[in-house]
Design an enzyme around this catalytic site. Structure first.
Site, mmCIF file in Angstrom:
data_model
loop_
_atom_site.group_PDB
_atom_site.id
_atom_site.type_symbol
_atom_site.label_atom_id
_atom_site.label_comp_id
_atom_site.label_asym_id
_atom_site.label_seq_id
_atom_site.Cartn_x
_atom_site.Cartn_y
_atom_site.Cartn_z
ATOM 1 N N ARG A 41 51.727 -33.368 -48.052
ATOM 2 C CA ARG A 41 51.528 -34.622 -48.790
ATOM 3 C C ARG A 41 52.287 -34.635 -50.113
ATOM 4 N NH1 ARG A 41 45.159 -35.680 -47.367
ATOM 5 N NH2 ARG A 41 45.588 -36.845 -45.478
ATOM 6 N N LYS A 198 35.209 -38.773 -27.692
ATOM 7 C CA LYS A 198 34.102 -39.698 -27.464
ATOM 8 C C LYS A 198 34.473 -41.172 -27.487
ATOM 9 C CE LYS A 198 30.188 -36.986 -29.013
ATOM 10 N NZ LYS A 198 29.254 -36.792 -30.117
ATOM 11 N N GLY A 351 44.010 -36.735 -36.139
ATOM 12 C CA GLY A 351 44.074 -35.316 -36.504
ATOM 13 C C GLY A 351 44.489 -34.418 -35.347
ATOM 14 N N GLY A 374 42.130 -41.872 -41.034
ATOM 15 C CA GLY A 374 41.180 -42.994 -41.024
ATOM 16 C C GLY A 374 41.877 -44.340 -41.125
#
Ligand code: ADP
Ligand code: MG
Length: 397
Positions: A41, A198, A351, A374
């Site tokens: 980053r 999921k 991720g 996110g």
């Protein structure tokens, strides 16, 4: 999406001598002693800073780091290690300034790093008074932090409302461009892969994409729930039986548009969830009561690879099997290599998806790899990210 771009301001000669405030994402992982364990980053944030300096701006940069308590500065929340590493990478001293909200001394050609912005009271809740004070520090506000673009905070939203000029830095602009290329005006067929563990964590994404894409490939635990919806037996596999109706609704929505959700034709099963568990390929109809499905089968993988090679645009989130175990990695590797070989424009994020891309070394062959976990998922959910919204509003004058 129409936003002002920092590179355009530079090209127009509007940056020289100006006070530029860059919101970067320098939230790097650290070990217990505070040492930076991975500096991607910081490296990714440097081009914007270098461009601002080269253009003759007085440059202020800030970021959050970890989860500090607002109003309580603790040494472990300090950006000091970031300043040090940035200085090494840029070959110059990077001065760190604390308590900066009421004024920052910085001259054209100089660079200062402003301490962890999440220490400032009102940052998380986007307090207006704080935002106005920060906006008053600069002539030009640059948002270059895609990872926080889904949060409306003081340095990601409020300051953009009140700064004289608010624009997108090169990293944020690249994300905006890649996302619009993939989702707003995609080359068809648009194929999305939504896989991983999921359904519940990705149900909104599945629903949003089912209204847009020409093909929706499911994999992993998500595919297991779709197999249940298709009336197949899945043994002891990871699935969410209470979401079968939701999976069926996604299948129906796709069908109504003349598109499809391919259900695996064959699978790789094991008796236990372990790296050394023997792997068996089975027809999807032959899964036994004590089987655990840990990957899509080779026939399914080959079919999906063909579909990906014929796609115009590919969106990828989620590995289609337990790719961490080599015996169950074949499906994910096949998908990864098909994306790499496809002429389609591809965008990937998540991720574990990034871990799979790294495992197979296909970074250079993916059109765009999104760094904002996110934020990327929220884009796939069809949400307009607050940081994009305010920048495009400011671009309208
Ligand atoms: P991402 O982080 O890319 O969004 P997820 O976190 O949703 O992806 O899912 C990744 C995880 O799902 C991986 O750890 C992988 O091992 C697991 N997974 C994939 N397929 C299966 C499966 N059939 N059974 C259990 N876990 C699975
Ligand atoms: Mg994950």
């Amino acid at each position: 999406m129409n936003v002002i771009r920092f590179t355009d301001l530079i090209a127009a000669g509007k940056v020289a001598g100006q006070r530029v405030f860059i919101r970067a994402d320098l939230n790097v992982p650290q070990d217990d002693a505070g040492h930076i364990t991975e500096d991607t980053r910081i490296r990714a944030s440097i081009p914007c800073i270098e461009q601002a300096l080269k253009a003759g701006a007085a440059v202020m940069v800030t970021s959050h780091l970890g989860r500090p308590t607002e109003g309580e500065f603790k040494p472990e929340d300090s950006l000091a290690p970031v300043a040090q590493r940035m200085g090494e990478l840029m070959g110059r001293e990077v001065k760190l300034v604390a308590n900066w909200v009421d004024g920052v001394e910085v001259k054209p050609g100089e660079l200062v790093l402003l301490e962890n912005c999440r220490v400032n009271k009102g940052e998380k809740k986007n307090n207006e008074e704080l935002a106005k004070k920060m906006a008053a520090l600069c002539d030009i506000y640059v948002n270059d932090a895609f990872g926080t673009a889904h949060r409306a905070e003081g340095t990601t939203y409020g300051i953009a409302q009140f700064a004289k000029i608010a624009c997108a830095g090169p990293l944020l602009a690249a994300e905006i461009d890649a996302i619009s290329q993939a989702l707003s005006a995609p080359k068809r067929p648009l194929v999305a892969i939504v896989a991983g563990s999921k359904v519940s964590t990705k149900l909104t994404i599945l629903k949003a994409l089912s209204e847009k894409v020409d093909g929706l490939i499911v994999g992993g635990g998500i595919a297991n729930t779709f197999m249940l919806a298709a009336g197949l037996k899945i043994g002891k596999s990871l699935a969410e039986p209470d979401l079968v109706a939701e999976a069926q609704a996604v299948i129906d929505a796709m069908k109504a548009r003349g598109a499809a959700v391919p259900i695996p034709e064959d699978v790789v099963v094991a008796q236990r969830f372990a790296a050394d568990a023997p792997a068996t390929v089975k027809d999807a109809a032959d899964v036994a009561e004590d089987d655990l499905i840990l990957d899509i089968g080779p026939k399914t993988a080959a079919l999906l690879a063909e579909q990906l090679k014929a796609a115009g645009t590919i969106v990828w989130n989620g590995p289609v099997g337990v790719f961490e175990f080599d015996a169950f990695a074949h499906g994910t590797e096949t998908i990864a290599r098909a994306i790499a070989a496809s002429p389609a424009f591809s965008i990937a994020g998540g991720g574990d998806t990034l871990a799979a891309i790294a495992k197979y070394g296909i970074e250079k062959d993916v059109g765009y790899i999104s760094t904002g976990g996110g934020a990327f998922l929220e884009v796939l959910e069809g949400k307009t990210l607050p940081a994009f919204e305010i920048l495009s509003r400011r671009a309208q004058g």
